[in-house]
Design an enzyme around this catalytic site. Structure first.
Site, mmCIF file in Angstrom:
data_model
loop_
_atom_site.group_PDB
_atom_site.id
_atom_site.type_symbol
_atom_site.label_atom_id
_atom_site.label_comp_id
_atom_site.label_asym_id
_atom_site.label_seq_id
_atom_site.Cartn_x
_atom_site.Cartn_y
_atom_site.Cartn_z
ATOM 1 C CG HIS B 219 -2.184 -0.809 0.881
ATOM 2 N ND1 HIS B 219 -2.156 -2.178 0.716
ATOM 3 C CD2 HIS B 219 -3.475 -0.445 0.675
ATOM 4 C CE1 HIS B 219 -3.364 -2.598 0.442
ATOM 5 N NE2 HIS B 219 -4.195 -1.592 0.409
ATOM 6 C CB SER B 223 -1.508 -2.595 -7.352
ATOM 7 O OG SER B 223 -2.187 -2.998 -6.202
ATOM 8 C CE LYS B 247 -9.799 -8.474 -14.111
ATOM 9 N NZ LYS B 247 -9.083 -7.537 -14.967
ATOM 10 C CG ASP B 248 -9.769 -9.817 -6.624
ATOM 11 O OD1 ASP B 248 -9.111 -10.172 -7.628
ATOM 12 O OD2 ASP B 248 -9.384 -8.942 -5.840
ATOM 13 C CD GLU B 291 1.917 -34.077 -1.498
ATOM 14 O OE1 GLU B 291 1.981 -35.204 -2.033
ATOM 15 O OE2 GLU B 291 0.856 -33.485 -1.314
#
Lengths: 271, 429
Positions: B219, B223, B247-248, B291
């Site tokens: 912040h 972004s 959108k998310d 894994e």
């Protein structure tokens, strides 16, 4: 600093890798890894078409009951099934009374211990007991079968292939790998990882088990049925899982479409 | 910090006003992920994965806390307690599969998040701290996932623990004592299982803490975006809510569809069958593999097969494996190109795709048995991996001629930006 040491570190690892690569390549050419009998003769499981296969598949309870009968009459002599309690058999269609009867008549009895007298003894199994552990004194260690079909690649098909895969060791194998002759007391089976296992073929003759539902008890049928049963013991919640899955996916699909429309609406003035 | 045109939080009623005076938590959330956070308007779907990673962490903590209520961290009963969860606990099978596949989903999402960072050079100034904290999160995730995989106490749990703690044994002189100290014994057993469980429960909360720092650091400059051009005017941004929450939300829906398809229809597809065999210290599995999300690094570990001068092969492998991740810490200073986005860097772009292929190849070799030709392929692929970050990237940065950048984010989206022509002073726009 980073720009000075960075490339040096990079070259250090690269040269070390080149050294390993060179040594590896030299060894691969001068002494190629020997081909083993396992490598050439091991087979992947055959196809097995079970009712529970696929996203829509459901257990065939009639088949699971037949498979349980094969387990009880053939496998249970040596193999435990410790994750399964008698009460769990209700899920494959037995009634309360039938489950109690199965538990009571089970050949291996439950062990008891009296903490007052210190005496050990036996009693009949009850519905809440796990299927009792079997102790095997012969050669080999018969594994617990509860999770067998999840503990092998393509487990259901693997069990079926193993049960129907016993055969004479091929002459071709002996000719090519004279040291790989099946040792005494072991049995040749191309579906087993190292080709030879201690367990002799357990299902050998048609009619070895008498099915109460009239299904013809061929070797192939019995092997299929017990494989289906072991798919159930490994994952008794399989039906529930798929059923829940379709409901969840249906809900999510609707929610995602709504989320997409909401996104389109919100962004309408920004493109 | 935020942009001067950020919306200001206004309490809507008496209660929120009272709260805002005493503890301005709603204001904090509003400014962090609400309408008070202006975000570049041109973020593509690659920018969804941060939120998805946060969702995965919450998912893992929620399912994990409930699983811990039913699990018993004791080498004698751990395996059976997991089967108890699968069979007798209400919806236990779903919790466990959600948690096991949740780990995979978390790594998928985080890998995409990291590769987004590679392509758009999100690590460059002024965002270095975000990147550094991100690498710390990734390391913590790896530790957490590794210890979680040990808990079912199956064959791969046991032998994985043995191999990975054995890596510390490669350190000269003090290695073996360190290994025994970490395990609380000479081999993984009850002591190791208990401490792994304790740490597996603790670390996710440490991750949550570092994520707060990660977002805090985000912040400050705000972004990044696909053009790599910094925000200039208000028209370059949209408020996080409702634009990116919407959108998310859609991204989350798509993610959950894929995740649930795996969870309900192939929950064991990503696991190893051997982990359904109880741990047996006397029987070594034919191929010990971790894994899938560790495969590229496992391939690098195994690529060092010959001693290098006085350095034993195993120590080289351990050094290289850790360096493979540590090198990410130096990325902001290795890539010196002033242009951020891979869109405008033709030469960088080619090497980026080569790196993606290289890591996929490493992943494949890491999951394959340690035999030829996989070892030789992983040696070449590991070599490219190190050369890419430490030699090629600095070199490309200095010789590449980047393509022209758009004037602003607005121009990149709309094809024109009036402020570019009318007004050179961004504050007035």
């Amino acid at each position: 600093m980073v720009r000075l040491f960075g490339p040096l570190v990079g070259l250090f690892f690269a040269v070390a890798l080149l050294w390993s690569f060179g040594n590896g390549a030299y060894t691969a050419i001068t002494e190629p890894a020997p081909v083993t009998a396992e490598h050439e003769f091991h087979l992947h499981p055959k196809e097995l078409d079970l009712a529970s296969n696929g996203a829509f598949g459901r257990f065939d309870k009639q088949q699971l009951q037949r498979g349980f009968q094969v387990y009880k009459e053939v496998c249970a002599t040596c193999h435990s099934l410790k994750q399964i309690a008698f009460r769990d058999l209700k899920a494959i269609g037995y009634s309360d009374a039938e489950v109690k009867a199965i538990a009571k008549q089970w050949a291996t009895k439950a062990t008891t211990f009296n903490p007052v007298t210190g005496d050990r003894g036996e009693r009949d199994n009850i519905a809440s007991d796990r299927i009792p552990t079997v102790y095997y004194a012969g050669q080999g260690v018969p594994p617990d079968l509860s999770l067998m079909t999840k503990a092998r690649h393509d487990g259901g098909a693997y069990v079926y292939s193993l049960l129907t895969g016993y055969q004479e060791q091929p002459a071709e194998l002996l000719k090519k790998f004279p040291d790989s002759k099946t040792p005494d007391g072991l049995h040749y089976n191309p579906y087993f990882a190292n080709l030879n296992l201690a367990m002799p073929a357990p299902i050998t003759t048609d009619g070895q088990v008498t099915y109460s539902d009239g299904t013809k008890a061929s070797v192939d049928q019995m092997s299929k049925d017990v494989s289906a049963f072991l798919v159930w013991t490994a994952e008794p919640k399989l039906d529930k899982r798929k059923q829940t899955g379709w409901a969840v996916l249906g809900f999510l699909l609707m929610a995602t479409v709504l989320a997409y429309l909401a996104k389109k609406n919100v962004w309408a003035d920004k493109h | 910090m935020s942009f001067p045109w950020a919306n200001e939080y206004k309490p809507g009623n008496g209660l929120t006003q009272w709260l805002d005076e005493k503890l301005p938590l709603p204001r904090f959330v509003y400014n962090a992920v609400g309408a008070g956070y202006p975000v570049p308007r041109n973020l593509n779907y690659m920018w969804n994965f941060g939120v998805l990673a946060g969702f995965c962490l919450v998912l893992q903590i929620v399912t994990g806390v409930v699983l811990a209520m039913h699990y018993a961290a004791n080498a004698g009963v751990a395996f059976d307690s997991v089967e108890h969860i699968m069979r007798d606990v209400n919806w236990g099978w779903m919790l466990r599969y959600a948690h096991a596949n949740g780990a995979s989903a978390f790594f998928v999402v985080v890998y995409l998040h990291i590769f987004r960072g590679f392509f758009y050079s999100s690590y460059k100034a002024p965002r270095e701290m975000i990147w550094l904290l991100g690498v710390v999160i990734f390391l913590l995730m790896m530790a957490t996932a590794f210890m979680g995989y040990v808990l079912p106490w199956g064959q791969m749990s046991f032998w994985g623990a043995k191999v990975i703690t054995g890596l510390f044994g490669a350190i000269p002189l003090i290695g073996v004592p360190i290994q025994e100290w970490l395990l609380g014994g000479f081999a993984p057993d009850n002591a190791a299982l208990n401490r792994f469980f304790s740490l597996h429960f603790l670390l996710p909360f440490v991750i949550a803490g570092v994520i707060i720092l990660h977002i805090w650091a985000l912040h400050i400059p705000g972004s990044s975006n696909p053009t790599g051009v910094e925000v200039k005017t208000k028209s370059d941004t949209v408020p996080f809510h409702p634009y990116y929450t919407a959108k998310d939300g859609f991204g989350l829906g798509v993610f959950l569809l894929i995740y649930c398809a795996v969870l309900f229809f192939g929950p064991n597809a990503l696991g190893h069958p051997d982990n359904y065999i109880p741990a047996n210290p006397l029987s070594t599995p034919a191929h010990i593999v971790p894994e899938w999300y560790f495969w590229p690094f496992y391939a690098i570990l195994r690529a060092f097969t010959s001693d290098f001068f006085f350095i034993p092969a195993k120590l080289m492998g351990v050094l290289a494996m850790f360096s493979a991740i540590l090198v990410w810490f130096f990325l902001p200073w290795l890539d010196t190109s002033p242009v951020r986005s891979g869109h405008y860097r033709p030469l960088f772009r080619k090497f980026f795709y080569l790196l993606v292929i290289d890591i996929l190849v490493l992943g494949y070799c890491g999951g394959a048995p340690a035999a030829e030709p996989f070892v030789m392929i992983s040696q070449l692929a590991s070599m490219y991996y190190f050369l890419h970050f430490l030699v090629i990237l600095p070199l490309v940065s200095s010789i590449e001629k980047p393509e022209p950048l758009p004037f602003s984010i607005t121009e990149a989206v709309l094809g024109k930006d009036e402020s570019a022509v009318l007004n050179a002073n961004p504050a007035a726009a």
